[in-house]
Design a protein around this motif. Structure first.
Motif, PDB file in Angstrom:
ATOM      1  N   GLY A 156     -11.185  55.758   5.075  1.00  0.00           N
ATOM      2  CA  GLY A 156     -11.492  57.123   5.516  1.00  0.00           C
ATOM      3  C   GLY A 156     -11.064  57.343   6.958  1.00  0.00           C
ATOM      4  N   THR A 189     -13.735  58.529   0.201  1.00  0.00           N
ATOM      5  CA  THR A 189     -13.305  57.180   0.609  1.00  0.00           C
ATOM      6  C   THR A 189     -14.530  56.267   0.719  1.00  0.00           C
ATOM      7  N   HIS A 231      -9.883  60.229  -4.737  1.00  0.00           N
ATOM      8  CA  HIS A 231     -10.442  58.940  -4.308  1.00  0.00           C
ATOM      9  C   HIS A 231      -9.273  58.004  -4.039  1.00  0.00           C
ATOM     10  N   CYS A 232      -9.568  56.840  -3.468  1.00  0.00           N
ATOM     11  CA  CYS A 232      -8.497  55.922  -3.048  1.00  0.00           C
ATOM     12  C   CYS A 232      -8.588  54.579  -3.753  1.00  0.00           C
TER      13      CYS A 232
END
Ligand SMILES: NC(=O)c1ccc[n+]([C@@H]2O[C@H](COP(=O)([O-])OP(=O)(O)OC[C@H]3O[C@@H](n4cnc5c(N)ncnc54)[C@H](OP(=O)(O)O)[C@@H]3O)[C@@H](O)[C@H]2O)c1
Length: 290
Positions: free
Chosen positions: A12, A65, A90-91
């Protein structure tokens, strides 16, 4: 385009910092602990929020994140009435956009944008992100959303690869092979060196130096790095040496050696189309013929 972040951790903070450095509009940061969010807001010269849906309100794009196991619950805590026309990302490498269940009925687009790189620091890693690969998998409600996200990532000088939700697990498995499993392979080789009489330190140093040299050769190769950098008995067609190795090893070491040697044989065949591989093929596939 206002971009907000939920989760003021390594990813983030790094993405938010890269965005602000490139003049993009970061709407703010929310995190589980207000002190994390406040630190991240100061670091990125943006605002911290104490209520997640207030951040959603002022964001066109919201990156979740947070750790993988929290993505679903954080998504479920978003107010559905505020989701219309939003882009939620999202990651995670392991999860697809399927984790954003029902998002299309709220009129929002889902993206899974995975950095194909280790991000180890909240305040330094952003500098290493440009020119790295980011993998995108998406479920856009409008094609403009996808165009906007692709343009955003390109503006950050990120190299984007697109995959489907169905291939996400295999994609992530491949990434694990090249990172975690590579370490597992080196650890097996180190153990076999110790069994052959090396000290632990000597085995570690020898294995790391050999691996580093091989990777460096592959990296500097101008084309077909795995074929170009290939050395060793298989590419020389030396079946008796390979037979000796298979006799010397047992259990997992033998199985790992044999299975990976099959892939190396494919590379060797690509390197030398006329090699005599009959005995090597017998050795490497013999258990399947029984
Ligand atoms: N780091 C990497 O190398 C890497 C690479 C590729 C992908 N990813 C992915 O990126 C995502 C984030 O990973 P990360 O490495 O940045 O993790 P991280 O450094 O542990 O940061 C996660 C952040 O989320 C906050 N958080 C946790 N639960 C929350 C919740 N319920 N609500 C709001 N905030 C919450 C944390 O809490 P506090 O507020 O207490 O600080 C922390 O700041 C994951 O999906 C991961 O798989 C990571």
């Amino acid at each position: 385009m206002n971009i907000g972040f939920v989760g003021a951790g390594k990813v983030g903070c790094s993405l938010a910092k890269l965005l602000t450095e490139r003049g993009k509009q970061v709407s703010g940061i929310y995190s589980r602990s207000p002190s994390s969010a406040a630190w991240a807001a100061q670091f990125t010269n943006t605002t911290h929020f104490e209520e997640i849906n207030e951040l959603l309100d002022v964001s066109d794009v919201l990156f979740l994140t947070v750790p993988d196991q929290s993505i679903r619950s954080v998504y479920e805590s978003l107010d559905p009435t505020k989701l219309v026309d939003k882009i939620i990302c999202h990651c995670s490498g392991a999860l697809s956009t399927a984790v954003f269940e029902g998002i299309e009925k709220y009129g929002a687009s889902a993206f899974s944008i995975h950095p194909f790189v280790a991000i180890s620091s909240r305040h330094e890693s952003y500098q290493n992100l440009p020119h790295t690969i980011f993998t995108m998998e998406s479920k856009p409600i409008r094609k403009e959303h996808k165009e906007a996200m692709l343009a955003l990532l390109q503006d950050l000088d990120l190299q984007v690869e697109e995959i489907t939700a169905e291939s996400k697990a295999a994609y992530h498995g491949a990434a694990v092979m090249a990172s975690n499993l590579m370490l597992g392979l080196l650890s097996v080789a180190k153990r076999e060196l110790q069994a052959a009489g090396f000290s632990e330190q000597g085995a570690t140093e020898a294995i790391l130096s050999l691996a580093e040299g091989n990777l460096a050769n592959a990296i500097k190769a101008e084309e077909k790095p795995f074929v170009t950098a290939l050395t060793g008995p298989i590419q020389r067609g030396d079946a008796s040496t390979v037979e000796g190795h298979l006799k010397a090893f047992s259990g997992d070491s033998r199985e790992i050696y044999r299975l990976l040697s099959r892939e190396v044989l494919r590379l060797a065949q690509e390197k030398n189309g006329t090699m005599d591989d009959i005995r090597l093929t017998e050795l490497l596939y013999e258990d399947e013929e029984e």
